[in-house]
Scaffold this active site. Structure first.
Site, PDB file in Angstrom:
ATOM      1  N   GLN A   1       0.601  -1.121   0.339  1.00 11.27           N
ATOM      2  CA  GLN A   1      -0.341   0.268   0.157  1.00 11.27           C
ATOM      3  C   GLN A   1       1.202   1.461   0.588  1.00 11.27           C
ATOM      4  OE1 GLN A   1      -2.094   1.238   3.397  1.00 11.27           O
ATOM      5  NE2 GLN A   1      -1.043  -0.627   4.487  1.00 11.27           N
ATOM      6  N   ASP A   2       2.452   1.488  -0.686  1.00 14.72           N
ATOM      7  CA  ASP A   2       3.017   2.104   0.099  1.00 14.72           C
ATOM      8  C   ASP A   2       3.323   2.499  -1.291  1.00 14.72           C
ATOM      9  OD1 ASP A   2       3.597   4.501   0.716  1.00 14.72           O
ATOM     10  OD2 ASP A   2       4.865   3.791   2.317  1.00 14.72           O
ATOM     11  N   LEU A   3       3.440   1.662  -2.510  1.00 11.20           N
ATOM     12  CA  LEU A   3       4.294   1.496  -3.156  1.00 11.20           C
ATOM     13  C   LEU A   3       4.452   3.277  -3.991  1.00 11.20           C
ATOM     14  CD1 LEU A   3       6.453  -0.410  -4.581  1.00 11.20           C
ATOM     15  CD2 LEU A   3       4.119  -1.449  -6.099  1.00 11.20           C
ATOM     16  N   HIS A   4       5.523   3.972  -3.853  1.00 11.64           N
ATOM     17  CA  HIS A   4       5.837   5.341  -4.408  1.00 11.64           C
ATOM     18  C   HIS A   4       7.693   4.405  -5.044  1.00 11.64           C
ATOM     19  CE1 HIS A   4       8.650   5.819  -0.948  1.00 11.64           C
ATOM     20  NE2 HIS A   4       7.318   6.031  -0.115  1.00 11.64           N
TER      21      HIS A   4
ATOM     22  N   ASN B   1      10.236   3.408  -2.692  1.00 10.49           N
ATOM     23  CA  ASN B   1      10.446   1.844  -3.098  1.00 10.49           C
ATOM     24  C   ASN B   1      11.236   1.269  -3.603  1.00 10.49           C
ATOM     25  OD1 ASN B   1      10.205   2.327  -0.066  1.00 10.49           O
ATOM     26  ND2 ASN B   1       7.642   2.132   0.093  1.00 10.49           N
TER      27      ASN B   1
END
Length: 261
Positions: free
Chosen positions: A164-167, A170
């Protein structure tokens, strides 16, 4: 840290400066190979990071070498040279993401937290925060986020493992594969949620045109429902935009750009 170094026979270097929700250090293993020792802080979002890395088994993500649940410690593959995906031009970076994401979207259930449960918590906290901090943005944005977080969970597609934090920061350049995903904050939910961090993140360009471009390209080439992606992006971005001190105007602006995209 010392107990982990002794247990795994590690030589420990200076901590990475960019780790926020954990203490992460480059280490050298007994055989001379490079790795990372990561000590997690108590945090719901990263609770099942080791399970996610184990499920992926190195397919598009860093390998999990070992895990000490009692100490919240992970021994994982080190990405060398470790350059962020954000270093690429925007469309080249999106091309990498489009290739990686389907490999990560494996079927998922327990122990991963359901997206529907997470969305309910986000929706439950938003109205009170909006009132508490003096209604810092327009009602239409709050209503759009709440509608998305209440309606989308009921009509999800197949449940897959999501980061859910795949910017872009990352995803790092590596040796075993050209690019590998790090730092999962895993959930089980539909694919449309899986690109929200890339759509809203400013690592690949900040502004409404950039948000629209990422939304169009990622949803189109990955075969996702654009409206659902947009709704999830608005909902999660606004939910993540506040803490005990107030709302972050930059993140609120990103949610607004997504709503209007």
């Amino acid at each position: 840290m010392r107990e982990c170094a002794d247990r795994w026979s590690l030589t420990v270097g200076e901590p990475f400066a960019y780790a926020f929700a954990s203490l992460a250090m480059p280490v050298t293993r007994r055989d001379g190979s490079a790795a990372v020792l990561k000590i997690q802080l108590p945090d719901r979002e990263g609770e099942h990071e080791a399970d996610a890395l184990a499920r992926w088994a190195g397919d598009g993500a860093v390998l999990l070498f070992d895990h000490d649940p009692e100490r919240r410690a992970l021994l994982i593959e080190r990405c060398v040279p470790g350059t962020s995906l954000a270093a690429l031009k925007r469309d080249a970076a999106l091309e990498v993401a489009i290739g990686l994401l389907p490999r990560l979207w494996v079927p998922a259930g327990p122990p991963f937290r359901p997206l529907a449960v997470e969305a309910a918590e986000w929706a439950g906290g938003l109205p009170g925060a909006w009132e508490r901090f003096g209604r810092p943005f327009e009602r239409r944005l709050l209503d759009a986020a709440l509608e998305a977080l209440e309606e989308l969970p009921r009509t999800q597609g197949p449940q897959v493992l999501l980061h859910q934090d795949l910017h872009a920061d990352n995803v790092l350049a590596a040796g075993r594969e050209p690019w590998l995903v790090i730092d999962p904050k895993p959930l089980a939910g539909e694919r449309e949620f899986g690109i929200t961090a890339l759509v809203r993140g400013d690592e690949l360009g900040r502004g409404p045109a950039h948000v629209r471009h990422r939304l169009d390209r990622l949803s189109g080439e990955l075969g996702l429902d654009r409206d659902r992606v947009r709704g999830w992006t608005v909902g999660q971005t606004l939910a993540w935009s506040h803490d005990e001190e107030g709302f972050d105007p930059a993140q609120v602006e990103q949610a607004r750009w997504a709503l209007d995209a």
